[in-house]
Design a protein around this motif. Structure first.
Motif, PDB file in Angstrom:
ATOM      1  N   UNK A  36      58.920  17.475  -5.188  1.00 18.24           N
ATOM      2  CA  UNK A  36      59.869  17.431  -4.179  1.00 18.24           C
ATOM      3  C   UNK A  36      61.283  17.733  -4.588  1.00 18.24           C
ATOM      4  N   UNK A  37      61.439  16.858  -5.927  1.00 13.91           N
ATOM      5  CA  UNK A  37      62.936  16.777  -6.255  1.00 13.91           C
ATOM      6  C   UNK A  37      63.395  18.152  -6.655  1.00 13.91           C
ATOM      7  N   UNK A  38      62.424  19.109  -7.357  1.00 16.55           N
ATOM      8  CA  UNK A  38      62.661  20.445  -7.799  1.00 16.55           C
ATOM      9  C   UNK A  38      63.129  21.068  -6.489  1.00 16.55           C
ATOM     10  N   UNK A  39      62.259  21.186  -5.657  1.00 20.12           N
ATOM     11  CA  UNK A  39      62.602  21.810  -4.455  1.00 20.12           C
ATOM     12  C   UNK A  39      63.740  21.536  -3.810  1.00 20.12           C
ATOM     13  N   UNK A  40      64.008  20.222  -3.808  1.00 20.76           N
ATOM     14  CA  UNK A  40      65.467  19.689  -3.234  1.00 20.76           C
ATOM     15  C   UNK A  40      66.605  20.236  -3.858  1.00 20.76           C
ATOM     16  N   UNK A  41      66.333  20.525  -5.067  1.00 23.29           N
ATOM     17  CA  UNK A  41      67.547  20.751  -5.814  1.00 23.29           C
ATOM     18  C   UNK A  41      67.707  22.385  -5.715  1.00 23.29           C
ATOM     19  N   UNK A  42      66.644  23.129  -5.317  1.00 22.54           N
ATOM     20  CA  UNK A  42      66.652  24.334  -4.968  1.00 22.54           C
ATOM     21  C   UNK A  42      67.191  24.857  -3.716  1.00 22.54           C
ATOM     22  N   UNK A  43      67.212  23.691  -2.898  1.00 21.34           N
ATOM     23  CA  UNK A  43      67.513  23.807  -1.427  1.00 21.34           C
ATOM     24  C   UNK A  43      66.431  24.052  -0.244  1.00 21.34           C
ATOM     25  N   UNK A  44      65.007  24.222  -0.845  1.00 14.86           N
ATOM     26  CA  UNK A  44      63.911  24.778  -0.342  1.00 14.86           C
ATOM     27  C   UNK A  44      63.979  23.914   1.004  1.00 14.86           C
ATOM     28  N   UNK A  45      63.618  22.752   0.988  1.00 17.21           N
ATOM     29  CA  UNK A  45      63.488  21.966   2.072  1.00 17.21           C
ATOM     30  C   UNK A  45      64.351  22.068   3.525  1.00 17.21           C
ATOM     31  N   UNK A  46      65.644  22.349   3.132  1.00 17.31           N
ATOM     32  CA  UNK A  46      66.527  22.290   4.068  1.00 17.31           C
ATOM     33  C   UNK A  46      66.269  23.598   4.889  1.00 17.31           C
TER      34      UNK A  46
END
Length: 179
Positions: free
Chosen positions: A103-113
């Motif tokens: 989750x942290x990796x994808x959060x950093x990449x902006x994917x969840x938004x």
């Protein structure tokens, strides 16, 4: 100073201030062999026909020469590559179900938004060697739209459809292959 890999000169260092731990990759096997292919297929709990297809692909990989066009690939050490790294035991259907490091990796990449805003009709997130998250808009799913990763399609839900696609693909390869 002599640089062992001059093609990497000037790339610099990773500038974003974070990286993922390689916990999942620590136990991954290196190299490509029949044993490795059988191990990957077993870990993915694939049907026998998929294992046979993978073994046929391995056989073709060894028979075909490296391309002589484009970049020079002769320096690739295929025995040092990890071809399969399992980062989670199961695919998540919500961001909350993903392990924190993913989750942290994808959060950093902006994917969840992007996913939360439903900017796309469907989203699948791959981490290491497998899809770890998958979602499709409910209205499309209700209309019968299929949006699946290969493992889900071949192993659990639509094996017949995937088999037909792979058979057609093989026929096209045979028609277009110089071998």
């Amino acid at each position: 100073m002599t640089i062992a890999r001059p093609e990497l000169d000037g790339l610099g260092t990773y500038g974003y201030g974070w990286h993922d731990l390689d916990t999942a990759g620590e136990t991954a096997r290196r190299g490509l062999s029949e044993e490795v292919v059988r191990d990957i297929s077993s870990k993915k709990n694939e049907p026998a026909w998929m294992l046979e297809r993978r073994l046929k692909g391995l056989e073709l990989f060894y028979k075909k020469p490296l391309p002589n066009w484009g970049a020079d690939l002769t320096g690739i050490d295929f025995d040092n590559i990890k071809y399969f790294v399992r980062s989670t035991e199961k695919q998540a259907t919500s961001w909350d179900d993903l392990p924190d490091e993913i989750k942290n990796t994808y959060d950093r990449l902006g994917i969840p938004e992007a996913e939360k805003q439903r900017l796309v009709s469907g989203v699948a997130a791959q981490y290491e060697s497998e899809v770890v998250y998958h979602a499709i808009r409910e209205d499309l799913e209700e209309q019968g739209v299929l949006f699946l990763d290969t493992d889900t399609a071949s192993l659990r839900e639509h094996e017949d459809v995937l088999k037909n696609i792979l058979v057609l693909s093989s026929q096209l390869e045979t028609i277009n292959s110089p071998l």
